[in-house]
Scaffold this active site. Structure first.
Site, PDB file in Angstrom:
ATOM      1  N   LYS A  54       0.536  -1.026   0.131  1.00 45.72           N
ATOM      2  CA  LYS A  54      -0.115   0.084  -0.040  1.00 45.72           C
ATOM      3  C   LYS A  54       0.726   1.401  -0.032  1.00 45.72           C
ATOM      4  CE  LYS A  54      -3.113  -2.432   3.336  1.00 45.72           C
ATOM      5  NZ  LYS A  54      -3.504  -2.026   4.742  1.00 45.72           N
ATOM      6  N   GLY A  55       2.168   0.888   0.278  1.00 48.37           N
ATOM      7  CA  GLY A  55       2.565   2.148   0.106  1.00 48.37           C
ATOM      8  C   GLY A  55       3.156   3.283  -0.712  1.00 48.37           C
ATOM      9  N   GLU A 110       7.738   1.833  -6.142  1.00 47.65           N
ATOM     10  CA  GLU A 110       8.046   1.681  -4.544  1.00 47.65           C
ATOM     11  C   GLU A 110       8.320   2.142  -3.844  1.00 47.65           C
ATOM     12  OE1 GLU A 110       7.277  -0.241  -2.384  1.00 47.65           O
ATOM     13  OE2 GLU A 110       8.345  -2.065  -2.502  1.00 47.65           O
ATOM     14  N   ASP A 111       7.943   2.687  -2.721  1.00 50.79           N
ATOM     15  CA  ASP A 111       8.121   3.894  -1.392  1.00 50.79           C
ATOM     16  C   ASP A 111       9.225   3.683  -0.996  1.00 50.79           C
ATOM     17  OD1 ASP A 111       7.589   1.664  -0.129  1.00 50.79           O
ATOM     18  OD2 ASP A 111       5.972   1.603   0.915  1.00 50.79           O
ATOM     19  N   ASP A 114      14.688  -0.675   1.602  1.00 50.36           N
ATOM     20  CA  ASP A 114      15.818  -1.101   1.944  1.00 50.36           C
ATOM     21  C   ASP A 114      16.724  -1.820   1.805  1.00 50.36           C
ATOM     22  OD1 ASP A 114      16.118  -0.790   4.906  1.00 50.36           O
ATOM     23  OD2 ASP A 114      13.960  -2.188   6.047  1.00 50.36           O
ATOM     24  N   PHE A 163      13.582   4.280  11.242  1.00 55.06           N
ATOM     25  CA  PHE A 163      12.411   4.377  10.615  1.00 55.06           C
ATOM     26  C   PHE A 163      11.267   4.955  10.418  1.00 55.06           C
ATOM     27  CE2 PHE A 163       8.202   2.340  10.426  1.00 55.06           C
ATOM     28  CZ  PHE A 163       8.756   1.453  10.137  1.00 55.06           C
ATOM     29  N   VAL A 164      11.171   5.467   9.293  1.00 52.71           N
ATOM     30  CA  VAL A 164       9.866   6.399   8.527  1.00 52.71           C
ATOM     31  C   VAL A 164       8.919   6.422   8.423  1.00 52.71           C
ATOM     32  CG1 VAL A 164      12.031   7.218   7.787  1.00 52.71           C
ATOM     33  CG2 VAL A 164      11.120   6.142   5.929  1.00 52.71           C
ATOM     34  N   ASP A 170       3.754   3.461   6.564  1.00 49.11           N
ATOM     35  CA  ASP A 170       3.059   2.909   7.452  1.00 49.11           C
ATOM     36  C   ASP A 170       4.289   2.976   9.164  1.00 49.11           C
ATOM     37  OD1 ASP A 170       3.215   0.747   6.682  1.00 49.11           O
ATOM     38  OD2 ASP A 170       2.234   0.063   9.147  1.00 49.11           O
ATOM     39  N   ARG A 176       0.405   6.877   7.711  1.00 50.12           N
ATOM     40  CA  ARG A 176      -0.391   6.731   5.996  1.00 50.12           C
ATOM     41  C   ARG A 176      -0.494   8.345   5.556  1.00 50.12           C
ATOM     42  NH1 ARG A 176       0.814   1.418   4.100  1.00 50.12           N
ATOM     43  NH2 ARG A 176       0.194  -0.032   5.158  1.00 50.12           N
TER      44      ARG A 176
HETATM   45  P1  5GP Z   1      13.208  -4.782   2.085  1.00 44.28           P
HETATM   46  O1  5GP Z   1      12.411  -6.120   0.869  1.00 44.28           O
HETATM   47  O2  5GP Z   1      13.797  -3.493   0.780  1.00 44.28           O
HETATM   48  O3  5GP Z   1      14.027  -4.495   3.547  1.00 44.28           O
HETATM   49  O4  5GP Z   1      11.722  -3.718   1.893  1.00 44.28           O
HETATM   50  C1  5GP Z   1      10.830  -2.470   1.803  1.00 44.28           C
HETATM   51  C2  5GP Z   1       9.512  -2.284   2.657  1.00 44.28           C
HETATM   52  O5  5GP Z   1       9.992  -2.275   3.778  1.00 44.28           O
HETATM   53  C3  5GP Z   1       8.866  -0.984   2.266  1.00 44.28           C
HETATM   54  O6  5GP Z   1       8.337  -1.319   0.874  1.00 44.28           O
HETATM   55  C4  5GP Z   1       8.924  -0.804   3.428  1.00 44.28           C
HETATM   56  O7  5GP Z   1       6.730  -1.760   3.390  1.00 44.28           O
HETATM   57  C5  5GP Z   1       8.977  -1.179   4.697  1.00 44.28           C
HETATM   58  N1  5GP Z   1      10.003  -0.672   5.219  1.00 44.28           N
HETATM   59  C6  5GP Z   1      12.068  -0.719   4.949  1.00 44.28           C
HETATM   60  N2  5GP Z   1      12.345   0.299   5.659  1.00 44.28           N
HETATM   61  C7  5GP Z   1      10.603   1.416   6.286  1.00 44.28           C
HETATM   62  C8  5GP Z   1      10.684   2.421   7.156  1.00 44.28           C
HETATM   63  O8  5GP Z   1      11.554   3.216   6.737  1.00 44.28           O
HETATM   64  N3  5GP Z   1       9.564   2.963   7.157  1.00 44.28           N
HETATM   65  C9  5GP Z   1       8.018   2.134   6.791  1.00 44.28           C
HETATM   66  N4  5GP Z   1       7.341   2.951   6.905  1.00 44.28           N
HETATM   67  N5  5GP Z   1       8.707   1.040   6.038  1.00 44.28           N
HETATM   68  C10 5GP Z   1       9.750   0.341   5.088  1.00 44.28           C
END
Ligand code: 5GP
Length: 190
Positions: A54-55, A110-111, A114, A163-164, A170, A176
């Site tokens: 959803k992000g 994508e939002d 990470d 963590f943002v 969210d 959100r």
């Molecule tokens: P990745 O597979 O790159 O570790 O995960 C990415 C997903 O983790 C993002 O789409 C998001 O949903 C979540 N995520 C990673 N870091 C953050 C953060 O700082 N804040 C939030 N709200 N979600 C995060």
């Protein structure tokens, strides 16, 4: 009109647990630049934007309107297996595309990237469906945390390992709707 601290602490948009990182104005300005760059790169093409729910929905809705091109949008939802702190790299498609993408120019929206585990899986999955090209637009990049390399073709901002929340991102489904992006200082505080 009262601006007492007692009122400030009860505000969803302005409380002591939020440290503002990017203002709404700064986000919009950067998205304007990203949209113009995407429109230049995809000139005479008809890209299909795939929004990761959803992000990314709020970012995507602004980015779309900054791209002066004929384009389409579709949605996907992905979830990681197990606890989010685990780094298995296994992801599950919760909502798949309704359309074939063979021969299409795909831009994944994508939002935040990470560890890169979700996106590396998704990009590979989309490439295997015969798309002409698969590129990535991400609003935020937490590069310090990367475990799997993911090429971000259009990036909003790099951020530190914090963590943002806000602007679609969210914490347990909260924040959100925050109009800006903030660091959540203490996730224990409700
Ligand atoms: P990745 O597979 O790159 O570790 O995960 C990415 C997903 O983790 C993002 O789409 C998001 O949903 C979540 N995520 C990673 N870091 C953050 C953060 O700082 N804040 C939030 N709200 N979600 C995060």
């Amino acid at each position: 009109m009262s601006t007492s601290s007692a009122h400030m602490t009860t505000s969803e948009f302005n409380n002591e647990n939020l440290a503002p990182l990017f203002s709404s104005e700064k986000i919009q300005a950067r998205i304007g630049e990203m949209g113009a760059e995407i429109a230049r790169d995809y000139k005479d093409k008809n890209p299909l934007l795939i929004v990761v729910l959803k992000g990314a929905c709020i970012f995507a809705s602004d980015l779309l309107r900054a791209i002066d091109l004929k384009l389409g949008i579709e949605f996907m939802a992905i979830s990681s297996y197990g606890a989010s702190t685990r780094t298995s790299g296994e992801v599950r498609i919760v909502k798949d595309l309704d359309v074939p993408i063979e021969g299409r120019d795909i831009l994944v929206v994508e939002d935040i990237v990470d560890t890169g585990l979700t996106l590396s899986y998704l990009m590979e999955n989309l490439r295997s469906r015969g798309a002409s090209s698969v590129k990535l637009a991400a609003l935020l990049d937490k590069h310090e945390r990367r475990q799997r390399e993911v090429a971000i073709d259009y990036l909003g901002f790099g951020i530190p390992d914090e963590f943002v929340v806000g602007y679609g991102l969210d914490f347990a489904e909260r924040y959100r709707n925050l109009p800006y992006i903030a660091i959540l200082k203490n996730p224990e505080v409700q």
